[in-house]
Enzyme design. Sequence first.
Site, PDB file in Angstrom:
ATOM      1  N   ASP A  90       0.861  -1.162   0.000  1.00  0.00           N
ATOM      2  CA  ASP A  90       0.000   0.000   0.000  1.00  0.00           C
ATOM      3  C   ASP A  90       0.906   1.223   0.000  1.00  0.00           C
ATOM      4  OD1 ASP A  90      -2.111   1.679   0.018  1.00  0.00           O
ATOM      5  OD2 ASP A  90      -2.752   1.260   2.069  1.00  0.00           O
ATOM      6  N   ASP A 262      -6.877  -7.770   2.339  1.00  0.00           N
ATOM      7  CA  ASP A 262      -5.872  -7.746   3.405  1.00  0.00           C
ATOM      8  C   ASP A 262      -6.569  -7.226   4.640  1.00  0.00           C
ATOM      9  OD1 ASP A 262      -5.824  -4.780   2.484  1.00  0.00           O
ATOM     10  OD2 ASP A 262      -4.717  -4.797   4.360  1.00  0.00           O
ATOM     11  N   CYS A 300      -9.958 -27.250  13.163  1.00  0.00           N
ATOM     12  CA  CYS A 300      -8.825 -26.567  12.537  1.00  0.00           C
ATOM     13  C   CYS A 300      -7.602 -27.483  12.463  1.00  0.00           C
ATOM     14  CB  CYS A 300      -8.490 -25.307  13.335  1.00  0.00           C
ATOM     15  SG  CYS A 300      -7.072 -24.376  12.711  1.00  0.00           S
ATOM     16  N   CYS A 302      -4.427 -26.333  12.040  1.00  0.00           N
ATOM     17  CA  CYS A 302      -3.202 -25.535  12.228  1.00  0.00           C
ATOM     18  C   CYS A 302      -2.315 -26.170  13.293  1.00  0.00           C
ATOM     19  CB  CYS A 302      -3.554 -24.096  12.582  1.00  0.00           C
ATOM     20  SG  CYS A 302      -3.753 -23.767  14.340  1.00  0.00           S
ATOM     21  N   CYS A 305      -3.687 -25.762  16.896  1.00  0.00           N
ATOM     22  CA  CYS A 305      -4.839 -26.613  17.230  1.00  0.00           C
ATOM     23  C   CYS A 305      -4.478 -28.096  17.242  1.00  0.00           C
ATOM     24  CB  CYS A 305      -5.990 -26.342  16.267  1.00  0.00           C
ATOM     25  SG  CYS A 305      -6.767 -24.728  16.551  1.00  0.00           S
ATOM     26  N   HIS A 331      -2.551 -19.251  14.769  1.00  0.00           N
ATOM     27  CA  HIS A 331      -3.846 -19.875  14.498  1.00  0.00           C
ATOM     28  C   HIS A 331      -4.704 -18.984  13.604  1.00  0.00           C
ATOM     29  CE1 HIS A 331      -7.819 -21.606  14.990  1.00  0.00           C
ATOM     30  NE2 HIS A 331      -8.234 -20.387  15.310  1.00  0.00           N
TER      31      HIS A 331
END
Lengths: 367, 367
Positions: A90, A262, A300, A302, A305, A331
């Site tokens: 940006d 984003d 989840c 991840c 988790c 996470h």
Amino acid sequence: MFSILVRDADTSARRGVLETLHGSIETPCFLPVGTRGAVKGVEFDRLEEWDCRAILANAYHLMARPGLEVIRRAGDLHAFLGWARSILTDSGGFQVMSLATRRKISEEGVEFRSPEDGSRHFLSPELAMELQSVFGVDIAMVLDVCPPYPAERAEVESACRLSLDWARRSRQAYSGPGMLFGIVQGGIHEDLRRESAQALLDLDFAGYAIGGVAVGEPKEAIRSITWHTSPLLPEQKARYLMGVGTPADLLESVRAGVDLFDCVLPTRNGRMGHAYTREGEVTIKHERFKEDLSPLDPACGCPVCRRHTRAYIRHLFVVKDFSAPMLLSLHNVFFYLDWMRQIREAITEGRLASLEAPPEGKIEESR
Amino acid sequence: MFSILVRDADTSARRGVLETLHGSIETPCFLPVGTRGAVKGVEFDRLEEWDCRAILANAYHLMARPGLEVIRRAGDLHAFLGWARSILTDSGGFQVMSLATRRKISEEGVEFRSPEDGSRHFLSPELAMELQSVFGVDIAMVLDVCPPYPAERAEVESACRLSLDWARRSRQAYSGPGMLFGIVQGGIHEDLRRESAQALLDLDFAGYAIGGVAVGEPKEAIRSITWHTSPLLPEQKARYLMGVGTPADLLESVRAGVDLFDCVLPTRNGRMGHAYTREGEVTIKHERFKEDLSPLDPACGCPVCRRHTRAYIRHLFVVKDFSAPMLLSLHNVFFYLDWMRQIREAITEGRLASLEAPPEGKIEESR
């Protein structure tokens, strides 16, 4: 550079691929935010492992520190960060807005004082383009004037005029190897959004962003602006909704035809102790999780988790252990990337209209 | 449970294997410190990937928060943390010392106030053993009285007497599945160290620690105590030097015959902006590293050094990005684990005497 692979029959969503200098980005896509060059608390190794194709950084912040010369000497921003995949920067229009009391906007550009050390800086469309050209980013953004919310209509009109002039100058000045995106402004005013979009289309950018949202207006206004503005943009170019939002916001915006996103929510909320889950948000310090031996989100996959319980992460958060915000950020970023993967699959399989977003309420306040 | 594989011909060092309930620990070994149950800034996935076999946690801190019941309900400490490899817990003797103004030691145990919320607690050898038994740790430590430095000889003598009594009571009370280690006290007094060691040997512990070091005495005193005390301990049992030290300290202590180490330096110094390297310590915020495009340590194979430059990490540290302390901690913990691997290899290959430790000075102050 942008190809649509699948159009959703029920909504305006599309699944596509954006080819960049540093690889292809499967859309709809969420870009984790690395404002100052790091996605806070998440190693780049993890992002690569999770098939994250692109991150966002901020040209304005990187100009202030470490400065253009340090990055130039490294080669480009990819080399400086150690991230060989795609980068979108940006330009800093949004940040200039947030410095409202310390900035002075003129036709030429914007003068402002650094909130950190009070030093004076000047940002013009030409400088914003030089920065992003030297950075060698895959997607650069024009410098825009981003009015706050609420704002008088006259202020939004004036911001639109100046943004359009700066978009022209940006288009002319950009000499980088990547794509330059224009940014539609216009606040909550449908006619101004339409005029802004039309004028930018005449300048023929590589892609288009919906900017000036998530600046304080109600969630319904963001959604309504998105539904209004998205179809004003060319079908064959990528659409990017800046700074939005929750998992439910992303789904809704994908249905409106947005391709790129984003948002700081997964990392910022992670550091504040909030986790996103399929059942709603978890405020981990809540007493309710003290002996909860389930993962943050049982569905989840991840690394947090797979290994840790809510009780453990709550304990770390309560004792202010440095690892607690790190684990929650890990996470959350995984959760966002995985949510976009689910959205892409749902488009391919023709079931996007029935895909249900995680509820926006807090689990600990339910029942 | 402890087997010596290779004895060094030139020094008192030995390479061995300590078999525990949760796998074997190759010694000499460094245990990363996870006082409250997390190695700050370093995911357990990384520790496993780096072949880290054991971590240290603190029974006293875990008793205060989250409390015994939460851990009991999870099953044991391994289940609560999500760490299936070995755990050594310190009992809390060292922490009780550091609360000097808020504690009252009696024959029965120690009464103290929590520095966090002022609440009253009482720790006795029996309670310290109950905690560690329920935790199901692989290596538990007796509750000891750890005199500060400097201290009157009479105070150290009294601490030794009480520590020995508590060691007896600990030995009797421990009902956990793991090994219980005794802790030699005696401050800087060689005769007291000898008496303490001898009395503990009569109680026949599974292993022995050299405690009461790194409490403020000069580095030379730590080394001299280690060289004096180590040979007083049984050759066939593991020796653990508590809370020490720099990479050079570890090498020196291995040469004195020590097998196990723990220290907060890699994580604490990482969060403070210091990195360990083969050339000395790097204080990352130093101006000298502003455009330094080399890794923290060019010879290091850690994920941070494989990807990032000093200039990048310095930038993140200067802007106080959350990722900076994380990346430095990752590097430092890897560096320590890798250093111990090098020490083990040097023992096997008969070149420990000539192995050179990284210099203790700061790189940025050299030349």
